[in-house]
Design an enzyme around this catalytic site. Sequence first.
Site, mmCIF file in Angstrom:
data_model
loop_
_atom_site.group_PDB
_atom_site.id
_atom_site.type_symbol
_atom_site.label_atom_id
_atom_site.label_comp_id
_atom_site.label_asym_id
_atom_site.label_seq_id
_atom_site.Cartn_x
_atom_site.Cartn_y
_atom_site.Cartn_z
ATOM 1 N N ASP A 116 27.464 2.297 -44.929
ATOM 2 C CA ASP A 116 29.078 1.641 -44.574
ATOM 3 C C ASP A 116 29.191 0.238 -45.216
ATOM 4 O O ASP A 116 28.593 -0.084 -45.778
ATOM 5 C CB ASP A 116 27.805 1.411 -43.153
ATOM 6 N N CYS A 152 24.117 15.792 -6.033
ATOM 7 C CA CYS A 152 24.415 16.352 -5.595
ATOM 8 C C CYS A 152 23.820 18.369 -6.350
ATOM 9 O O CYS A 152 23.024 18.426 -7.177
ATOM 10 C CB CYS A 152 25.895 16.877 -5.146
ATOM 11 N N CYS A 205 -11.754 17.388 -32.640
ATOM 12 C CA CYS A 205 -12.293 16.660 -31.386
ATOM 13 C C CYS A 205 -10.505 16.180 -30.767
ATOM 14 O O CYS A 205 -10.305 16.180 -29.698
ATOM 15 C CB CYS A 205 -12.970 14.922 -31.874
#
Length: 799
Positions: free
Chosen positions: A486, A16, A85
């Site tokens: 962890d 929308c 290049c």
Amino acid sequence: MSSLTTFDLPISGMTCASCAGRVERALRKLPEVISASVNLASEQARVEAPRESLAKLLAAIEGAGYEVPSERLELAIDGMTCASCVGRVERALAKQPGVLAVSVNLATEQAQLQVAPGLDPHLLLQAIGNAGYSASLVDSVSPAQPTADTHLRRERWALVLALLLAAPLVVPMLLEPFGVHWMLPAWVQFALATPVQFVLGARFYRAAWQALRAGAGNMDQLVAIGTSAGYGLSLYQWAITPAGQMPHLYFEASAVIIALILLGKYLESRAKRQTSSAIRALQALRPDQALRLRDGQEEMVALSALALGDQIVVKPGERFPIDGQVLEGQSHADEALISGESLPQAKQPGDKVTAGAINGEGRLLIETNALGAETVLAQIIRLVEDAQAAKAPIQKLVDRVSQVFVPAVLLIALGTLIVWLLLGAPLASAMLNAVAVLVIACPCALGLATPTAIMAGTGVAARHGILIKDAEALEVAHGVTVVAFDKTGTLTSGTPQIAHLQAVDGDEQALLQLAGALQRGSEHSLAKAVLDACSARQLTLPPVSDSQALAGRGIAGQVDGRKLALGNRRLLQDSDLHSRVQGGELALSAQAWESEGRTLSWLIEQAPEPRVLGLFAFGDTLKDGATEAVAQLKRQGIDSHLISGDNQGSVKAVASTLGIDAVHAEVLPGDKAAIVGELKKTGVVAMVGDGINDAPALAAADVGIAMGSGTDVAMHAAGITLMRGDPRLVPAALDISRRTYNKIRQNLFWAFVYNLVGIPLAAAGLLNPMVAGAAMALSSVSVVSNALLLKTWKPKDYD
């Protein structure tokens, strides 16, 4: 600010006008954006901003809740010779509508692009052709090695022929110091030099003309102009010299320069093949066929004929053609080239196998779980290729220099010629000095400095089970000062085991036998820990009867006529035994073990008189190598932190054992990223994890490092993936990134210094053109050779 670019970005998810407005506002908030408009009907955003701001534009769109769909394309490019290049090809591709991102690599001679869906690749090939080069689509399934070998053979034959023709021209120069003054006739020199100049050197003229048509400069123009000047000067001297006199010719200079440059190109190509050896080794692991079992019959079929669920027979010594699960048989698998694991891994029904690994001593029947591009091997190859093709941020400096390098050198050479003529030098001397400037100023070394180091570094890392997903992660990782781990699954195994046990009567073996009998047949993780301990001690378990689960408390049953129960503190309280153990030896042990974060289970005899038989403490065990990993980080001057959702006692116990500097316990999954954000204020942070809950923290860190034994989500969020769950690979990954980055800096330093020193010496007339040609060839070879030293790297303490 760099030149502005107009981006036409396709956007998916807008439904929308408010969606279009949200995207437009998100884009306009970026300070780099000059203008932005979003069209809902065409589902596109038109943005005017610098080319290098594309990543921020995409992030802004994703942050608004939408995405820019894209497809990946790889192009093989022929004709690139230097950094100039690379820049020209990138600019030509970036101008094409629908190209979202482009990276061109001189070492691999490939371009990687992210393009809008539906973009016709032939438009890209045409754009490259207009820029003066040729290109083709890369087939990611079949390696292009035969083409590379053919190209190398052609270069070798061209080099041999050039050296044979140039050698007689150099012989008189070599004899002169010994008092032998002899010179080949002019027509012989002309006959020898002409095929070198215009046949073997035709590649330089073609590339120079293509660049000139595209309005740009490259190395080939410098070589073509320089050698043509020497050749033309020789023709002029020959024409004006009276008959019967020997003219002063420079045919040998032009011929030798071309021969030396061809030598440098050949050595450079050979060295570049070695930098990509990791990719070739991985590609060689893929079998072309598989032995399929269907309706009891074995048939050899191409991999393309297989489907998911097919059953594949793998005989001893063969490579697994697919990813799958073992249905029948027992064997070992050598996964060294895939995961870096040096020891063969046992395989039995239910275990997973990976395409490319070598089957050991047994015949296995495998059910197909992944094919082709979806196999672990194909994903590894894709990750390594992406990393080797990507540009490190430091490469941007080279790109900026290369844009002005060739025009600047041409001006310096012209200035050299004019100044020497004004100073009264003969035309021949002034011309030779200008030629030396043109020849020595080679931007090849600049173009190769970064990609060759990245290719060598990521390649050797992949061989040891470290996958570096992009060059940016490689560059950032070298400066890491803090590593956040962890706990569960990263530093610990993630499966509980018996950490302590204590029997009231001192007979721990009998205590374990009784507990194992009660737990027989249970699927609980603590039951598995008890049964594993019994199996490790080779204990015979007595039979159990009347077994029943005690909800929320444990398990009970009859063993050898004794009514027993094994469970938690609540079971102890329900049996009215809690007060009896208070103040005793078991209570002291329980208190100490609970402070370590252990889970406790009590074995009690319920009849005739309730009594406690013993106590078990369960805990997660440290992974092999965890202690060494933290110690290696300390030796590298890196602080370590432990971030975990587990209780304070458990996390502190692990940190204390490993020597980790700081602890963050009882952290909610959503808060891990916030802690990483705080740590980033103190330095460059690497986050190491393996679970879904680690993905936000991995993405928030400067460098995310995922354990390959963990989840796909974690690996997608990380810049570095460790193919096996060995914590020692964390300091190893940081070490190889540091060494690779140092090689990049060394290469760039010498490439810049070479030109800064060589060009003034040539302009001052202190360099013979042939010496300049040798130096130019040597510069490219030395840069690639320096990068190849990375191939000798291996992780410390690696067996």
